[in-house]
Scaffold this motif. Sequence first.
Motif, PDB file in Angstrom:
ATOM      1  N   THR A 126     -22.626  18.262  66.023  1.00  0.00           N
ATOM      2  CA  THR A 126     -21.452  17.512  65.590  1.00  0.00           C
ATOM      3  C   THR A 126     -21.365  17.606  64.081  1.00  0.00           C
ATOM      4  O   THR A 126     -22.342  17.338  63.388  1.00  0.00           O
ATOM      5  CB  THR A 126     -21.571  16.030  66.006  1.00  0.00           C
ATOM      6  N   GLU A 127     -20.214  17.980  63.564  1.00  0.00           N
ATOM      7  CA  GLU A 127     -20.057  18.087  62.120  1.00  0.00           C
ATOM      8  C   GLU A 127     -19.723  16.714  61.547  1.00  0.00           C
ATOM      9  O   GLU A 127     -18.794  16.046  62.006  1.00  0.00           O
ATOM     10  CB  GLU A 127     -18.956  19.085  61.769  1.00  0.00           C
ATOM     11  N   ILE A 128     -20.504  16.282  60.561  1.00  0.00           N
ATOM     12  CA  ILE A 128     -20.284  14.997  59.902  1.00  0.00           C
ATOM     13  C   ILE A 128     -20.344  15.201  58.391  1.00  0.00           C
ATOM     14  O   ILE A 128     -20.774  16.244  57.919  1.00  0.00           O
ATOM     15  CB  ILE A 128     -21.326  13.938  60.336  1.00  0.00           C
ATOM     16  N   THR A 129     -19.913  14.192  57.657  1.00  0.00           N
ATOM     17  CA  THR A 129     -19.993  14.231  56.203  1.00  0.00           C
ATOM     18  C   THR A 129     -20.958  13.150  55.730  1.00  0.00           C
ATOM     19  O   THR A 129     -21.323  12.249  56.490  1.00  0.00           O
ATOM     20  CB  THR A 129     -18.615  13.989  55.564  1.00  0.00           C
ATOM     21  N   GLU A 183     -20.400  10.701  53.786  1.00  0.00           N
ATOM     22  CA  GLU A 183     -19.755   9.394  53.719  1.00  0.00           C
ATOM     23  C   GLU A 183     -19.503   8.794  55.105  1.00  0.00           C
ATOM     24  O   GLU A 183     -19.048   7.676  55.230  1.00  0.00           O
ATOM     25  CB  GLU A 183     -18.407   9.489  52.985  1.00  0.00           C
ATOM     26  N   GLN A 184     -19.771   9.533  56.138  1.00  0.00           N
ATOM     27  CA  GLN A 184     -19.409   9.136  57.489  1.00  0.00           C
ATOM     28  C   GLN A 184     -20.626   8.590  58.238  1.00  0.00           C
ATOM     29  O   GLN A 184     -21.593   9.302  58.442  1.00  0.00           O
ATOM     30  CB  GLN A 184     -18.853  10.381  58.194  1.00  0.00           C
ATOM     31  N   PRO A 185     -20.599   7.310  58.637  1.00  0.00           N
ATOM     32  CA  PRO A 185     -21.717   6.794  59.444  1.00  0.00           C
ATOM     33  C   PRO A 185     -21.704   7.438  60.825  1.00  0.00           C
ATOM     34  O   PRO A 185     -20.642   7.816  61.336  1.00  0.00           O
ATOM     35  CB  PRO A 185     -21.437   5.298  59.535  1.00  0.00           C
ATOM     36  N   ILE A 186     -22.852   7.588  61.417  1.00  0.00           N
ATOM     37  CA  ILE A 186     -22.950   8.239  62.726  1.00  0.00           C
ATOM     38  C   ILE A 186     -23.912   7.458  63.617  1.00  0.00           C
ATOM     39  O   ILE A 186     -24.930   6.971  63.158  1.00  0.00           O
ATOM     40  CB  ILE A 186     -23.390   9.717  62.577  1.00  0.00           C
ATOM     41  N   ASP A 187     -23.540   7.303  64.862  1.00  0.00           N
ATOM     42  CA  ASP A 187     -24.414   6.710  65.872  1.00  0.00           C
ATOM     43  C   ASP A 187     -24.990   7.840  66.708  1.00  0.00           C
ATOM     44  O   ASP A 187     -24.291   8.806  67.013  1.00  0.00           O
ATOM     45  CB  ASP A 187     -23.642   5.758  66.797  1.00  0.00           C
TER      46      ASP A 187
END
Length: 70
Positions: free
Chosen positions: A32-35, A37-41
Amino acid sequence: MLVPLSADIGKQIEALADGRSLPPTTFFSGWTEITAEQPIDINFMLEIPTSRTMNMVVLSKAATNSVDFA
């Protein structure tokens, strides 16, 4: 990625990196592509319950040629 305690985690990661299939006892949710600044579960939903204790391995890789990943 969920890996049985008895599995060689390094070999599982090598298989994933090489595009080889993982054993049916190893579960990989996909990339999964995330940044930053982006919270992830992180969640896993298994189709079949497992009664064994597993190692949860969090993997990351650069989405492009960038070296900015963790």
